[in-house]
Write an enzyme that holds these catalytic residues in place. Structure first.
Site, short mmCIF file in Angstrom:
data_model
loop_
_atom_site.label_atom_id
_atom_site.label_comp_id
_atom_site.label_asym_id
_atom_site.label_seq_id
_atom_site.Cartn_x
_atom_site.Cartn_y
_atom_site.Cartn_z
N LYS A 41 58.31 -41.98 123.37
CA LYS A 41 59.33 -41.27 123.99
C LYS A 41 59.56 -41.89 125.32
CE LYS A 41 56.94 -37.21 125.24
NZ LYS A 41 56.66 -37.23 126.62
N ARG A 93 56.81 -28.59 127.89
CA ARG A 93 55.79 -28.61 127.12
C ARG A 93 55.39 -27.43 126.28
NH1 ARG A 93 52.57 -33.33 128.03
NH2 ARG A 93 53.02 -33.93 130.05
N ARG A 106 44.52 -50.77 119.70
CA ARG A 106 44.46 -50.95 120.88
C ARG A 106 43.14 -51.48 121.42
NH1 ARG A 106 47.45 -46.31 124.58
NH2 ARG A 106 49.49 -46.54 123.72
N ARG A 118 38.84 -47.92 123.77
CA ARG A 118 38.49 -46.77 124.63
C ARG A 118 38.38 -45.41 123.62
NH1 ARG A 118 42.66 -48.59 129.07
NH2 ARG A 118 44.04 -48.47 127.11
N ARG A 149 44.33 -34.77 119.88
CA ARG A 149 45.31 -34.64 120.78
C ARG A 149 46.59 -34.05 120.34
NH1 ARG A 149 44.01 -39.40 124.15
NH2 ARG A 149 45.60 -40.45 122.81
#
Ligand SMILES: [Zn+2]
Length: 214
Positions: free
Chosen positions: A13, A88, A127, A160, A171
């Site tokens: 986004k 949020r 990643r 990571r 999350r």
């Protein structure tokens, strides 16, 4: 054109918000930037916000909305703005609506960049990072020349903790729990626009342009 961007972390986004900013010449506003600017300039609101941050507390929603209203009163927001990362929560959305309605204004579009959790978990899980020089890679999209080795410094690349499937999954759970009420809220207002965020960046953007108009 007053826009709120919704979308899970990793859904892209922020990239879309920047593209909207460029095409429509309206500022992309994040509350983090507003906090930093006000604290740096030592404004009254900035001092208040800093006192909460220094105490390790969350800045109250009412204060954040005050800072936001101050920001969007500036001249560069005359034709609109894009809010990224705020609201949020449902409480934040209600505070914002109340403050805007006092000025006879309202959010025109809440653009929800939709990407299934599975895709985000896969994207993030690919990643790789170099802890030595800070370079980042992606096993599919930006692979290093030699698997597992940094092109720039030759160090070993790692996945990571933040990008690990279990962390990303947690999350996303938090994101959905907070965001579903927001989606319902903006749906009721008739301003929610869902776009398919699994497509190429450019395709996602043309869908958004179709919604906003040329
Ligand atoms: Zn490196």
């Amino acid at each position: 054109m007053k826009i709120v961007m919704l979308g899970a972390p990793g859904a892209g986004k922020g990239t879309q918000a920047k593209m909207i900013e460029k095409k429509y010449a309206i500022p992309h506003i994040s509350t983090g930037d507003i906090f930093r600017a006000n604290i740096k300039n030592g404004t009254e609101l900035g001092k208040k916000a800093k006192s909460y941050m220094d105490a390790g507390q969350l800045v109250p929603d009412e204060l954040t909305v005050d800072l936001l209203m101050d920001r969007i009163a500036k001249e560069d927001c005359a034709n609109g703005y894009i809010l990224d990362g705020f609201p949020r929560t449902i409480n934040q959305a209600e505070c914002l609506e109340e403050a805007l309605s006092k000025k006879g204004e309202a959010i025109d579009y809440a653009i929800d960049v939709e990407v299934p959790d599975e895709n985000i978990i896969n994207r993030m899980g690919g990643r790789r990072a170099c802890l030595n020089c800070g370079a980042t890679y992606h096993v599919v999209h930006i692979p290093p020349k030699t698997e597992g080795i940094c092109d720039k410094c030759g160090n070993e690349l790692i996945l990571r903790d933040d990008d690990k499937p279990e962390t990303v999954g947690k999350r996303l759970d938090v994101y959905h729990a907070q965001t579903q009420p927001l989606i319902d809220f903006y749906t009721k207002k008739g301003v929610l626009k869902e776009v398919d965020g699994t497509k190429d960046m450019e395709d996602v953007f043309s869908t958004i342009v179709n919604i906003l108009g040329e």
